[in-house]
Design a protein around this motif. Structure first.
Motif, PDB file in Angstrom:
ATOM      1  N   ARG A   1      -1.153  44.408   5.888  1.00 29.47           N
ATOM      2  CA  ARG A   1      -0.659  43.454   6.877  1.00 29.47           C
ATOM      3  C   ARG A   1       0.055  42.282   6.216  1.00 29.47           C
ATOM      4  N   GLY A   2      -0.615  41.663   5.250  1.00 25.50           N
ATOM      5  CA  GLY A   2      -0.022  40.515   4.568  1.00 25.50           C
ATOM      6  C   GLY A   2       1.176  40.901   3.728  1.00 25.50           C
ATOM      7  N   LEU A   3       1.085  42.067   3.070  1.00 26.43           N
ATOM      8  CA  LEU A   3       2.197  42.533   2.243  1.00 26.43           C
ATOM      9  C   LEU A   3       3.419  42.822   3.114  1.00 26.43           C
ATOM     10  N   PHE A   4       3.202  43.429   4.276  1.00 27.38           N
ATOM     11  CA  PHE A   4       4.306  43.706   5.198  1.00 27.38           C
ATOM     12  C   PHE A   4       4.980  42.418   5.639  1.00 27.38           C
TER      13      PHE A   4
ATOM     14  N   GLY B   1      -3.401  40.582   1.803  1.00 24.43           N
ATOM     15  CA  GLY B   1      -2.077  41.085   1.435  1.00 24.43           C
ATOM     16  C   GLY B   1      -1.205  40.022   0.810  1.00 24.43           C
ATOM     17  N   ILE B   2      -1.338  38.789   1.283  1.00 25.33           N
ATOM     18  CA  ILE B   2      -0.578  37.673   0.711  1.00 25.33           C
ATOM     19  C   ILE B   2      -1.015  37.439  -0.732  1.00 25.33           C
ATOM     20  N   GLU B   3      -2.326  37.486  -0.973  1.00 26.19           N
ATOM     21  CA  GLU B   3      -2.843  37.340  -2.340  1.00 26.19           C
ATOM     22  C   GLU B   3      -2.330  38.458  -3.236  1.00 26.19           C
ATOM     23  N   PHE B   4      -2.316  39.680  -2.724  1.00 27.82           N
ATOM     24  CA  PHE B   4      -1.830  40.839  -3.488  1.00 27.82           C
ATOM     25  C   PHE B   4      -0.367  40.655  -3.867  1.00 27.82           C
ATOM     26  N   ALA B   5       0.447  40.196  -2.931  1.00 23.05           N
ATOM     27  CA  ALA B   5       1.870  39.991  -3.210  1.00 23.05           C
ATOM     28  C   ALA B   5       2.079  38.870  -4.222  1.00 23.05           C
ATOM     29  N   ALA B   6       1.285  37.813  -4.115  1.00 18.04           N
ATOM     30  CA  ALA B   6       1.449  36.647  -4.990  1.00 18.04           C
ATOM     31  C   ALA B   6       1.029  36.930  -6.427  1.00 18.04           C
ATOM     32  N   ARG B   7       0.225  37.961  -6.644  1.00 16.89           N
ATOM     33  CA  ARG B   7      -0.240  38.258  -8.005  1.00 16.89           C
ATOM     34  C   ARG B   7       0.302  39.601  -8.519  1.00 16.89           C
TER      35      ARG B   7
END
Length: 347
Positions: A25-28, A71-77
């Motif tokens: 969700r966050g990555l999308f 997902g936001i954390e995954f994208a940021a790292r």
């Protein structure tokens, strides 16, 4: 026995699908921001990374809690580190050798001096050494990409993400201004095409702005400026390793030692891609694909970092970090101009 293996496989698949849904969700969301900002930059002009950052910051509430947080954390790292690793596909060792020893020495010297000055000047302005080194590395190497890579190996604290965002905003803004102003300086000084290429490639922060400024003058200037810039990008490898050594005690105190390997995977990937590309094992089509993927990863990561940062946190920073980055930019400009005009580079 067979049913037990089937059960374990189902559990693994269910776990993987569950994690994918949580991260997805966050990555999308970050990918959508990357697509939107790239479309705006391509059709109306302007820096894509800055647009992604500002769009992300407007959605800060999504990072505090809810379905998008993981997902936001995954994208940021993770996505960030993948993007930095893929930067290695842009250059070869042969390209570095074609520039000559003098230009390479100038790049190494200017990068080192700007980073050292950043740490010293930050203390003089009452700022932290970490912010000074981070901004110095961003200005000296490759702008927002360097800021993201260096922040990945620096210790985490309450201000680390705010400092990263501040650095990205400032360095992108300064790089955009330099793309317009520096070709005018090259014209006033009547620099030859190769000299202008060394000047632009050695001073402008982000790769895209270097290319844009270089080809404003001529095709030769654009080619040379891009090559010099890639040498600066290559400095990311030793600088990241130095930063890891400098902050090893800080990471130990914050408990990050176990999470940070002796040599980060994204750094190993960068070096391996440079070596493979130097041997000619990467076809042009694949190279272009990897460069494009790197760009998309970095835009997605910067969108995630933007979502994680609030305007309120940036508002309390004040004028001193801005003075710090302007000073670092001016120092880099002076060093490279002196080397080109008086050192005989490019003649």
């Amino acid at each position: 026995m067979k049913s037990k293996k089937t059960t374990n496989l189902k559990k693994t698949l269910n776990c993987w699908l569950s994690n994918s849904r949580v991260v997805g969700r966050g990555l999308f969301l970050c990918v959508v921001i990357a697509l939107a900002t790239t479309f705006i930059a391509d059709h109306y002009g302007g820096p894509t990374l800055l647009y992604a950052l500002l769009f992300g910051m407007s959605l800060h509430f999504l990072s505090e809690e809810g379905a998008c947080k993981e997902g936001i954390e995954f994208a940021a790292r993770t996505i960030l580190r993948l993007g930095v690793a893929l930067l290695g596909a842009r250059m070869t060792l042969e390209q570095v050798g074609d520039l000559g020893v003098g230009t390479v020495v100038m790049v190494i010297g200017s990068v080192s001096m700007v980073i050292i000055l950043g740490g010293l000047l930050a203390k003089a302005l009452g700022l932290t050494r970490e912010l000074g080194l981070l901004t110095g590395g961003a200005v000296a190497i490759c702008g927002a990409s360097a800021a993201l890579a260096l922040s990945a190996v620096m210790p985490r604290n309450n201000n680390s993400e705010r400092n990263t965002i501040l650095t990205v905003v400032a360095v992108t803004t300064l790089s955009t201004m330099a793309m317009v102003i520096y070709p005018l300086i090259a014209g006033v000084l009547a620099l030859a095409d190769k000299q202008a290429g060394i000047f632009l490639g050695g001073t402008i922060h982000d790769v895209a702005q270097v290319v844009g400024a270089g080809y404003m003058i001529s095709e030769e200037t654009g080619d040379v400026s891009a090559l010099v810039k890639l040498v600066r990008v290559a400095m990311l490898v030793p600088v990241v390793m130095v930063f890891m050594w400098l902050f090893r005690r800080s990471r130990h105190h914050t408990g990050e030692t176990s999470r940070m390997p002796l040599l980060p995977g994204f750094l190993v990937g960068f070096v391996v891609l440079v070596l493979i590309n130097s041997l000619g094992f990467i076809p042009d089509s694949v190279n272009d694909l990897m460069t494009t993927l790197s760009r998309w990863c970095l835009v997605t990561a910067i969108a995630a970092l933007g979502i994680k940062t609030s305007f309120q946190k940036l508002a309390v920073v004040g004028w001193r970090p801005v003075i710090l980055m302007i000073s670092e930019t001016l120092l880099l400009l002076i060093i490279v101009l002196v080397a080109v005009t008086f050192g005989g580079l490019g003649t």
